[in-house]
Scaffold this motif. Structure first.
Motif, PDB file in Angstrom:
ATOM      1  N   TYR A  63      -8.923   2.494   7.169  1.00 61.47           N
ATOM      2  CA  TYR A  63      -8.489   0.741   7.500  1.00 61.47           C
ATOM      3  C   TYR A  63      -8.458   1.348   8.803  1.00 61.47           C
ATOM      4  CZ  TYR A  63      -6.341  -3.123   8.743  1.00 61.47           C
ATOM      5  OH  TYR A  63      -5.924  -4.003   8.970  1.00 61.47           O
ATOM      6  N   GLU A  64      -9.392   0.283   9.587  1.00 57.65           N
ATOM      7  CA  GLU A  64      -9.645  -0.034  10.887  1.00 57.65           C
ATOM      8  C   GLU A  64      -8.806  -0.796  11.851  1.00 57.65           C
ATOM      9  OE1 GLU A  64     -12.919  -0.639  14.297  1.00 57.65           O
ATOM     10  OE2 GLU A  64     -13.720   0.389  12.689  1.00 57.65           O
ATOM     11  N   THR A 104       3.795  -0.337   9.675  1.00 64.48           N
ATOM     12  CA  THR A 104       3.260  -1.025   9.144  1.00 64.48           C
ATOM     13  C   THR A 104       1.492  -0.373   9.156  1.00 64.48           C
ATOM     14  OG1 THR A 104       4.865  -2.424  10.628  1.00 64.48           O
ATOM     15  CG2 THR A 104       2.647  -3.298   9.708  1.00 64.48           C
ATOM     16  N   TRP A 105       1.004  -0.368   9.762  1.00 69.16           N
ATOM     17  CA  TRP A 105      -0.484   0.431   9.196  1.00 69.16           C
ATOM     18  C   TRP A 105      -0.269   1.482   8.202  1.00 69.16           C
ATOM     19  CZ3 TRP A 105      -1.452   0.819  15.053  1.00 69.16           C
ATOM     20  CH2 TRP A 105      -1.576  -0.135  15.933  1.00 69.16           C
ATOM     21  N   MET A 106       0.265   2.248   7.482  1.00 71.88           N
ATOM     22  CA  MET A 106       0.101   2.829   6.825  1.00 71.88           C
ATOM     23  C   MET A 106       0.309   2.142   5.565  1.00 71.88           C
ATOM     24  SD  MET A 106       3.154   6.351   8.036  1.00 71.88           S
ATOM     25  CE  MET A 106       3.236   6.690   6.536  1.00 71.88           C
ATOM     26  N   ALA A 107       1.451   1.107   5.444  1.00 69.03           N
ATOM     27  CA  ALA A 107       1.239   0.464   3.765  1.00 69.03           C
ATOM     28  C   ALA A 107       0.639  -0.571   4.005  1.00 69.03           C
ATOM     29  CB  ALA A 107       3.022  -0.451   4.582  1.00 69.03           C
ATOM     30  N   LYS A 108      -0.495  -1.144   5.309  1.00 65.76           N
ATOM     31  CA  LYS A 108      -1.423  -2.017   4.404  1.00 65.76           C
ATOM     32  C   LYS A 108      -2.568  -1.117   4.126  1.00 65.76           C
ATOM     33  CE  LYS A 108      -4.358  -5.798   6.072  1.00 65.76           C
ATOM     34  NZ  LYS A 108      -4.702  -6.359   4.886  1.00 65.76           N
ATOM     35  N   THR A 109      -2.788   0.279   4.943  1.00 69.85           N
ATOM     36  CA  THR A 109      -4.165   0.954   4.361  1.00 69.85           C
ATOM     37  C   THR A 109      -3.685   0.920   2.616  1.00 69.85           C
ATOM     38  OG1 THR A 109      -3.855   2.380   6.742  1.00 69.85           O
ATOM     39  CG2 THR A 109      -4.979   3.168   4.944  1.00 69.85           C
ATOM     40  N   ALA A 110      -2.430   1.969   2.700  1.00 69.57           N
ATOM     41  CA  ALA A 110      -2.214   2.316   1.152  1.00 69.57           C
ATOM     42  C   ALA A 110      -2.364   0.916   0.654  1.00 69.57           C
ATOM     43  CB  ALA A 110      -0.834   2.621   0.849  1.00 69.57           C
ATOM     44  N   TRP A 111      -2.801  -0.656   0.429  1.00 73.56           N
ATOM     45  CA  TRP A 111      -2.647  -1.307  -0.194  1.00 73.56           C
ATOM     46  C   TRP A 111      -3.749  -1.556  -0.015  1.00 73.56           C
ATOM     47  CZ3 TRP A 111      -0.372  -2.909  -4.170  1.00 73.56           C
ATOM     48  CH2 TRP A 111      -0.825  -4.471  -4.950  1.00 73.56           C
ATOM     49  N   VAL A 156      -7.699   2.012  16.361  1.00 76.69           N
ATOM     50  CA  VAL A 156      -6.671   2.636  15.897  1.00 76.69           C
ATOM     51  C   VAL A 156      -7.799   2.973  13.831  1.00 76.69           C
ATOM     52  CG1 VAL A 156      -4.344   3.522  14.552  1.00 76.69           C
ATOM     53  CG2 VAL A 156      -4.908   2.417  16.811  1.00 76.69           C
ATOM     54  N   LEU A 157      -8.143   3.834  13.825  1.00 81.12           N
ATOM     55  CA  LEU A 157      -8.501   3.935  12.143  1.00 81.12           C
ATOM     56  C   LEU A 157      -7.514   5.234  11.682  1.00 81.12           C
ATOM     57  CD1 LEU A 157     -11.816   5.895  13.416  1.00 81.12           C
ATOM     58  CD2 LEU A 157     -11.326   3.612  12.906  1.00 81.12           C
ATOM     59  N   ILE A 158      -7.011   4.780  10.337  1.00 85.90           N
ATOM     60  CA  ILE A 158      -6.237   4.938   9.471  1.00 85.90           C
ATOM     61  C   ILE A 158      -6.699   5.315   8.446  1.00 85.90           C
ATOM     62  CG2 ILE A 158      -4.141   4.652   8.330  1.00 85.90           C
ATOM     63  CD1 ILE A 158      -4.206   2.046  10.664  1.00 85.90           C
ATOM     64  N   GLY A 159      -6.455   7.042   8.135  1.00 85.93           N
ATOM     65  CA  GLY A 159      -7.313   7.656   6.548  1.00 85.93           C
ATOM     66  C   GLY A 159      -6.239   7.714   6.301  1.00 85.93           C
ATOM     67  N   THR A 160      -6.776   7.786   4.640  1.00 82.69           N
ATOM     68  CA  THR A 160      -5.449   8.647   3.623  1.00 82.69           C
ATOM     69  C   THR A 160      -5.848   9.360   2.562  1.00 82.69           C
ATOM     70  OG1 THR A 160      -3.363   7.304   2.758  1.00 82.69           O
ATOM     71  CG2 THR A 160      -5.700   5.718   2.194  1.00 82.69           C
ATOM     72  N   TRP A 161      -5.350   9.512   2.175  1.00 83.63           N
ATOM     73  CA  TRP A 161      -6.169  10.383   0.628  1.00 83.63           C
ATOM     74  C   TRP A 161      -4.684  10.307  -0.349  1.00 83.63           C
ATOM     75  CZ3 TRP A 161      -5.291  12.044   5.783  1.00 83.63           C
ATOM     76  CH2 TRP A 161      -7.223  12.249   6.381  1.00 83.63           C
ATOM     77  N   ILE A 162      -4.589  10.559  -1.740  1.00 80.83           N
ATOM     78  CA  ILE A 162      -3.610  10.109  -2.587  1.00 80.83           C
ATOM     79  C   ILE A 162      -3.387  11.838  -2.996  1.00 80.83           C
ATOM     80  CG2 ILE A 162      -3.561  10.156  -4.415  1.00 80.83           C
ATOM     81  CD1 ILE A 162      -4.875   7.656  -4.292  1.00 80.83           C
ATOM     82  N   THR A 163      -2.750  12.544  -2.116  1.00 84.54           N
ATOM     83  CA  THR A 163      -3.054  14.257  -3.017  1.00 84.54           C
ATOM     84  C   THR A 163      -1.222  14.449  -3.706  1.00 84.54           C
ATOM     85  OG1 THR A 163      -0.816  14.103  -0.577  1.00 84.54           O
ATOM     86  CG2 THR A 163      -3.369  14.329  -0.583  1.00 84.54           C
ATOM     87  N   ARG A 176      -1.091  11.185   1.589  1.00 83.82           N
ATOM     88  CA  ARG A 176      -0.963  11.401   2.658  1.00 83.82           C
ATOM     89  C   ARG A 176      -1.794  11.023   4.342  1.00 83.82           C
ATOM     90  NH1 ARG A 176       1.884  16.299   4.698  1.00 83.82           N
ATOM     91  NH2 ARG A 176       2.226  17.535   2.244  1.00 83.82           N
ATOM     92  N   PHE A 177      -0.846  10.728   5.417  1.00 86.47           N
ATOM     93  CA  PHE A 177      -2.139   9.391   6.203  1.00 86.47           C
ATOM     94  C   PHE A 177      -2.127   9.991   7.090  1.00 86.47           C
ATOM     95  CE2 PHE A 177       0.527   6.759   3.560  1.00 86.47           C
ATOM     96  CZ  PHE A 177       0.220   5.929   3.314  1.00 86.47           C
ATOM     97  N   GLN A 178      -3.578   9.857   8.583  1.00 83.65           N
ATOM     98  CA  GLN A 178      -3.615  10.596   9.914  1.00 83.65           C
ATOM     99  C   GLN A 178      -3.894   9.138  10.083  1.00 83.65           C
ATOM    100  OE1 GLN A 178      -6.599  13.840   9.890  1.00 83.65           O
ATOM    101  NE2 GLN A 178      -6.386  13.765  11.493  1.00 83.65           N
ATOM    102  N   MET A 179      -3.638   8.416  11.481  1.00 82.26           N
ATOM    103  CA  MET A 179      -3.812   7.636  12.663  1.00 82.26           C
ATOM    104  C   MET A 179      -4.739   8.590  14.033  1.00 82.26           C
ATOM    105  SD  MET A 179      -1.236   5.145  12.795  1.00 82.26           S
ATOM    106  CE  MET A 179      -0.357   4.902  11.046  1.00 82.26           C
ATOM    107  N   VAL A 180      -5.964   8.050  13.881  1.00 84.98           N
ATOM    108  CA  VAL A 180      -6.777   8.679  15.197  1.00 84.98           C
ATOM    109  C   VAL A 180      -7.548   7.510  15.782  1.00 84.98           C
ATOM    110  CG1 VAL A 180      -9.052   9.888  15.499  1.00 84.98           C
ATOM    111  CG2 VAL A 180      -8.169  10.392  13.679  1.00 84.98           C
TER     112      VAL A 180
END
Length: 154
Positions: A18-19, A40-47, A86-93, A104-108
């Motif tokens: 999510y960007e 907030t960005w983590m929650a938005k990315t997950a959704w 900001v790029l927010i990457g997420t994975w279901i781990t 898990r999340f990584q923001m770059v």
């Protein structure tokens, strides 16, 4: 003169991304993005990832089940400032196939490639009508399949 896009080094392969861009309202007195904005960005990315997988709130409501946050963990590594991408990457781990799910999340920083944050969120499946924890329906077990293997997350 064009700016080259930096190579992004993700923690795990093939993230859902999510960007967003840091806007004036995200900035705190220290002149960087406020900590709450990252959450907030983590929650938005997950959704957004859930919706991309076909599980939006209408799908949740139809089966009277949903995934809600139980715990967040955030490690702030670098600041971001107004105007930066900001790029927010997420994975279901983690997905125990019963009750619990981990992302898990990584923001770059999309302009520099620098990792800004690493985080995780633990979710629990609930019955929407009662708010009580309940076993995941088969749709959640299959749709929320692992997208990265992290020892200890499953």
């Amino acid at each position: 003169m064009t700016q080259e896009t930096p190579e992004i080094v993700w923690d795990f392969p093939s993230p859902f991304i999510y960007e967003t861009r840091v806007e004036k309202q995200h900035i705190d007195d220290f002149q960087h993005t406020n900590n709450v904005v990252y959450l907030t960005w983590m929650a938005k990315t997950a959704w957004e990832h859930s919706k991309a997988l076909g599980l939006d709130f209408a799908a949740y409501a139809k089966i009277n089940r949903g995934m809600v946050v139980r715990r967040h963990e955030l490690e702030y590594l670098a600041a971001s400032r107004e105007g930066e991408r900001v790029l927010i990457g997420t994975w279901i781990t983690g997905n125990d196939g019963r009750l619990r799910l981990r992302r898990r999340f990584q923001m770059v920083n999309g302009d520099t490639g620098e990792t800004l944050l690493r985080g995780l969120s633990d979710f629990v499946c609930i019955n929407i009508a009662t708010g009580r924890a309940t076993r995941m329906p088969p749709e959640f077990v299959s749709t929320y399949a692992l997208t990265a293997n992290v020892e200890g997350d499953n």
